[in-house]
Write a protein that holds these residues in place. Structure first.
Motif, PDB file in Angstrom:
ATOM      1  N   ALA A 241       0.581  -1.147  -0.147  1.00 23.63           N
ATOM      2  CA  ALA A 241      -0.094   0.032  -0.080  1.00 23.63           C
ATOM      3  C   ALA A 241       1.025   1.301   0.195  1.00 23.63           C
ATOM      4  CB  ALA A 241      -0.506   0.241   0.811  1.00 23.63           C
ATOM      5  N   THR A 242       2.281   1.098   0.821  1.00 20.84           N
ATOM      6  CA  THR A 242       2.703   2.385   0.874  1.00 20.84           C
ATOM      7  C   THR A 242       3.207   2.414  -0.491  1.00 20.84           C
ATOM      8  OG1 THR A 242       3.280   1.776   2.932  1.00 20.84           O
ATOM      9  CG2 THR A 242       4.711   2.940   1.800  1.00 20.84           C
ATOM     10  N   GLY A 243       4.051   1.366  -1.254  1.00 17.68           N
ATOM     11  CA  GLY A 243       4.704   1.609  -2.716  1.00 17.68           C
ATOM     12  C   GLY A 243       3.369   1.750  -3.542  1.00 17.68           C
ATOM     13  N   GLY A 244       2.525   1.841  -3.889  1.00 20.61           N
ATOM     14  CA  GLY A 244       1.131   2.028  -4.462  1.00 20.61           C
ATOM     15  C   GLY A 244       0.718   0.847  -5.274  1.00 20.61           C
ATOM     16  N   LEU A 245      -0.182  -0.168  -4.973  1.00 19.78           N
ATOM     17  CA  LEU A 245      -0.451  -1.043  -4.999  1.00 19.78           C
ATOM     18  C   LEU A 245      -0.511  -1.498  -6.228  1.00 19.78           C
ATOM     19  CD1 LEU A 245      -4.586  -1.484  -3.404  1.00 19.78           C
ATOM     20  CD2 LEU A 245      -2.671  -3.032  -3.520  1.00 19.78           C
ATOM     21  N   GLY A 246       0.869  -2.976  -6.844  1.00 16.42           N
ATOM     22  CA  GLY A 246       1.055  -2.962  -8.492  1.00 16.42           C
ATOM     23  C   GLY A 246       1.841  -2.724  -8.960  1.00 16.42           C
ATOM     24  N   ALA A 251       6.944  -1.397  -4.360  1.00 16.16           N
ATOM     25  CA  ALA A 251       7.731  -2.120  -3.435  1.00 16.16           C
ATOM     26  C   ALA A 251       8.747  -2.265  -2.862  1.00 16.16           C
ATOM     27  CB  ALA A 251       6.358  -3.796  -3.547  1.00 16.16           C
ATOM     28  N   ALA A 252       9.826  -2.398  -3.931  1.00 13.64           N
ATOM     29  CA  ALA A 252      10.872  -2.031  -3.058  1.00 13.64           C
ATOM     30  C   ALA A 252      11.305  -0.825  -2.208  1.00 13.64           C
ATOM     31  CB  ALA A 252      12.175  -2.479  -4.356  1.00 13.64           C
ATOM     32  N   LEU A 253      11.076   0.112  -2.641  1.00 19.60           N
ATOM     33  CA  LEU A 253      11.004   1.250  -2.324  1.00 19.60           C
ATOM     34  C   LEU A 253      10.691   1.497  -0.694  1.00 19.60           C
ATOM     35  CD1 LEU A 253      12.508   4.561  -2.003  1.00 19.60           C
ATOM     36  CD2 LEU A 253      10.830   5.095  -2.670  1.00 19.60           C
ATOM     37  N   ALA A 254       9.400   0.810  -0.633  1.00 20.14           N
ATOM     38  CA  ALA A 254       8.850   0.874   0.555  1.00 20.14           C
ATOM     39  C   ALA A 254       9.108  -0.257   1.102  1.00 20.14           C
ATOM     40  CB  ALA A 254       7.199   0.132   0.451  1.00 20.14           C
ATOM     41  N   ARG A 288      -0.226  10.539   0.191  1.00 17.96           N
ATOM     42  CA  ARG A 288      -0.642   9.829  -1.191  1.00 17.96           C
ATOM     43  C   ARG A 288      -1.673   9.518  -0.745  1.00 17.96           C
ATOM     44  NH1 ARG A 288       3.027  12.072  -5.863  1.00 17.96           N
ATOM     45  NH2 ARG A 288       1.963  10.134  -6.518  1.00 17.96           N
ATOM     46  N   PRO A 289      -2.829   9.040  -1.109  1.00 22.23           N
ATOM     47  CA  PRO A 289      -4.075   8.362  -1.007  1.00 22.23           C
ATOM     48  C   PRO A 289      -3.853   6.837  -1.658  1.00 22.23           C
ATOM     49  CG  PRO A 289      -5.385   9.889  -1.031  1.00 22.23           C
ATOM     50  CD  PRO A 289      -3.684  10.578  -1.359  1.00 22.23           C
ATOM     51  N   GLU A 290      -3.292   6.758  -2.388  1.00 22.04           N
ATOM     52  CA  GLU A 290      -3.017   5.593  -3.446  1.00 22.04           C
ATOM     53  C   GLU A 290      -1.696   5.399  -3.788  1.00 22.04           C
ATOM     54  OE1 GLU A 290      -5.080   3.884  -5.816  1.00 22.04           O
ATOM     55  OE2 GLU A 290      -6.866   5.452  -4.134  1.00 22.04           O
ATOM     56  N   GLY A 291      -0.601   5.321  -2.118  1.00 22.05           N
ATOM     57  CA  GLY A 291       0.487   4.822  -2.218  1.00 22.05           C
ATOM     58  C   GLY A 291       1.471   5.928  -2.854  1.00 22.05           C
ATOM     59  N   LEU A 292       2.856   5.742  -3.507  1.00 19.36           N
ATOM     60  CA  LEU A 292       4.268   6.345  -3.398  1.00 19.36           C
ATOM     61  C   LEU A 292       4.303   6.677  -4.837  1.00 19.36           C
ATOM     62  CD1 LEU A 292       7.176   5.406  -1.079  1.00 19.36           C
ATOM     63  CD2 LEU A 292       5.580   7.588  -1.113  1.00 19.36           C
ATOM     64  N   PHE A 293       3.731   5.553  -5.465  1.00 23.84           N
ATOM     65  CA  PHE A 293       4.547   5.353  -6.720  1.00 23.84           C
ATOM     66  C   PHE A 293       3.265   5.489  -7.674  1.00 23.84           C
ATOM     67  CE2 PHE A 293       8.570   5.174  -5.401  1.00 23.84           C
ATOM     68  CZ  PHE A 293       9.075   4.644  -6.788  1.00 23.84           C
ATOM     69  N   SER A 294       1.904   5.604  -6.818  1.00 26.34           N
ATOM     70  CA  SER A 294       0.641   5.979  -7.795  1.00 26.34           C
ATOM     71  C   SER A 294       0.450   6.376  -9.036  1.00 26.34           C
ATOM     72  CB  SER A 294      -0.307   5.702  -7.088  1.00 26.34           C
ATOM     73  OG  SER A 294      -0.607   7.149  -6.504  1.00 26.34           O
ATOM     74  N   THR A 295       1.096   8.173  -8.930  1.00 26.42           N
ATOM     75  CA  THR A 295       0.517   8.790 -10.366  1.00 26.42           C
ATOM     76  C   THR A 295       1.981   8.756 -11.124  1.00 26.42           C
ATOM     77  OG1 THR A 295       0.575  10.129  -8.939  1.00 26.42           O
ATOM     78  CG2 THR A 295      -1.403   9.438  -9.560  1.00 26.42           C
TER      79      THR A 295
END
Lengths: 301, 311
Positions: A241-246, A251-254, A288-295
């Protein structure tokens, strides 16, 4: 905090982050393809760990070469991960693709409860811990700190390999491109002649094996008890969730963020150690409600 | 009309059972406490959301009741009221940021918060009694000192009354403007916003109501047992609440209580026949319900009650 303590916390954090990353990678991969958060993923971690410990004990019991210890971890992860993921996918996941998201969550939650109890029936409630692999690989002195080679070299190497291997697979091979196409749009991918069923099964098997691999690699340094699956499920969700789903990079950074912060908290403020992952997750999601990398990236996976 | 009759019959049956078989009092009390907490979960399900951490409000209410009982030996009625208020406050604060999330994020953030509470309660043993929990003496009920037996009976009548009121409140809420708007969060949140209604504010209201109901259930649970442990807020408990909601049916508050009673008796029998397989049984039943009867037991009853259909 002196320099050797700093180095120790750093190494702890990196090796922990490597495990976290492997489990979270499996979770995010399955989510990408199915759009289902597989709560039973925590069980894959636990089963992988228990099964690896069983294999490890078997190796000692039958007097086989201790060199088999490390490969046995991978064998355990692939066997149990692929097996459980296949069962889950054929029995449940493919039947709920078009259902209400609540029901999808509930189905994987139900599967998780079933797997938790089965695991308790098979391996009991006593802590399971087999550390032969770690002792056999020996230790290494870095920056005045003696640390196990297993945690310092093997774990991060596997995580880095998994990261680049998956990037290469998804971006450079025909099958990987098909997986990406299915995550992007299932129907269009089917219309273009992609065998969606096979691609889905393959992704889930790889994701399941990654989850189990996290458990198997954790088994020589962690004692496995009932409930560890739930803990890891929530942790890996926090990472995803922190990294952004998918998002693989996210995920690596988080995982690094959460792993490092947690290990520094262990040395500096042991009371808040368990809270760290959640605090990071809540902090990131507030901004960032969608995670770090979402947009940053439009393409999932 | 038929529904009211059914509720009256069920309530009478519960009282009848409790008085003819006194050993059933504790399971019935626990079922009512669970039913109250589940009626909160049903409110969230109405908005299309499921929380895997709602037991944390039951746990918070239970612990605040235990603290108050140990510190000031308050009356049971006051304990229930104050601990509910505390759960409502906690729900209001947590709700402030959690209502921004939907679906997976909502469910898992609740789960994460409940895990935090669980580990904090376990860690700070000096204050919370650690994993052994806190024990407290039986308080007075309505400022009357009661022995164990009459205390349980009085508590049971009180719980039944509270359950009927809570069920009525939940149904009233569903029929109100906010309740209708809450249901619209599930169907189409964007349209709701276009109507000039803040989806977040509506959902916040629902979240606070859910937290209060879970708190009510938790305080009754604590009073029944005279003991609170961190287990009250463990994820398994939250999972049980969601399970009961799906088993009983999330369409009506009555479903929560039907589910809670079925659950309690399932648990009694599973404990006797299949020890250690409780989660397994629960998981399998949940799977069957999701695939075969997603509207739960209440959904099946409702189809028969509907006027114009002879069943």
């Amino acid at each position: 905090m002196n320099s050797s303590l700093f180095a120790l916390a750093l190494m702890d954090g990196v090796s922990y982050a490597a495990l976290l990353f492997l489990v979270a990678l499996g979770l995010t991969l399955i989510f990408g393809v199915m759009r289902i958060l597989n709560i039973a993923h925590g069980s894959l971690y636990a089963w992988g760990g228990y099964f690896a410990a069983t294999l490890g004990m078997g190796i000692t019991h039958f007097g086989l070469s201790p060199l088999l210890g490390l490969p046995a971890l991978f064998v355990a992860a692939i066997v149990i991960g692929v097996f459980l993921a296949t069962v889950l996918e054929f029995a449940l996941l493919r039947r709920i693709l078009d259902k209400d998201p609540i029901l999808q969550l509930l189905v994987t939650f139900a599967a998780f409860m079933v797997l938790e109890d089965l695991q308790r029936m098979i391996w009991g409630v006593q802590p399971v811990f087999v550390s032969d692999v770690v002792t056999q690989l020996g230790t290494l002195s870095v920056a005045g700190v003696t640390y196990t080679r297993y945690q310092l070299l093997v774990l991060p190497a596997v995580a880095v390999l998994a990261f680049f291997g998956l990037r290469w697979f998804l971006g450079r091979t025909a099958l990987g491109r098909q997986v990406t196409a299915v995550t992007h749009h299932r129907e269009v991918a089917t219309a273009m002649g992609v065998n969606t069923g096979r691609v889905t099964w393959l992704t889930i098997a790889v994701g399941g094996a990654l989850g189990a691999l996290g458990g198997a690699l954790a088994s020589p340094t962690t004692s496995f008890t009932p409930g560890i699956g739930a803990e890891m499920m929530v942790l890996s969700f926090a990472v995803v969730a922190t990294g952004g789903l998918g998002q693989i990079g996210g995920a690596a950074l988080a995982a690094l963020m959460i792993g490092l912060t947690r290990s520094f908290a262990v040395y500096l403020m042991p009371e808040v150690e368990v809270l760290v992952p959640y605090l990071i997750m809540v902090g990131v999601l507030l901004v960032r409600p969608e995670g770090l990398f979402s947009t940053a990236a439009t393409r999932r996976i | 009309m038929r529904l009211r009759l059914l509720i009256a019959v069920l309530a009478a049956a519960v009282l009848g059972l409790a008085f003819t078989f006194p050993w059933l009092k504790t399971p019935i009390l626990l079922a009512l406490a669970n039913g109250l907490a589940v009626s909160g979960v049903i409110v969230l399900i109405r908005a299309g959301q499921v929380s895997f951490g709602n037991a944390m409000f039951a746990c918070l209410a239970g612990y605040s009741a235990a603290f108050l009982a140990r510190a000031w030996h308050l009356d049971a009625l006051l304990l229930i009221a104050l601990s509910c208020l505390f759960a409502a406050l906690a729900g209001a604060v947590i709700g402030l940021f959690i209502v921004r999330y939907r679906g997976i994020f909502f469910g898992m953030l609740n789960l994460a918060l409940s895990m935090v509470l669980f580990s904090v309660l376990g860690k700070f043993g000096g204050l919370t009694g650690g994993t052994d929990g806190l024990r407290f003496d039986r308080p007075t009920l309505g400022f009357v000192h009661l022995e164990r037996e009459p205390f349980e009976t009085a508590l049971l009548v009180l719980a039944l009354g509270l359950s009927i009121i809570a069920g009525w409140v939940v149904q009233r809420y569903f029929a109100s403007v906010s309740g209708q708007a809450l249901a619209a969060i599930k169907t189409n949140e964007t349209r709701l916003e276009y109507l000039g209604i803040s989806a977040k504010r509506v959902f916040w209201g629902g979240y606070v109501l859910a937290a209060t109901l879970c708190g009510l259930g938790g305080s009754l649970f604590a009073l029944t047992q005279g003991l609170v442990t961190p287990e009250m807020g463990y994820w398994v408990r939250s999972g049980e609440l969601v399970f009961i909601a799906i088993l009983g049916g999330s369409g009506h508050a009555l479903g929560a209580f039907i589910g809670a009673f079925l659950f309690e008796f399932m648990k009694l029998y599973t404990a006797a026949l299949l020890t250690g397989a409780w989660q397994l049984v629960m998981g399998l039943v949940l799977l069957v319900m999701v695939f075969v009867a997603p509207t739960g037991v209440f959904g099946m009853i409702e189809r028969r009650l509907r006027p114009g259909r002879s069943a």
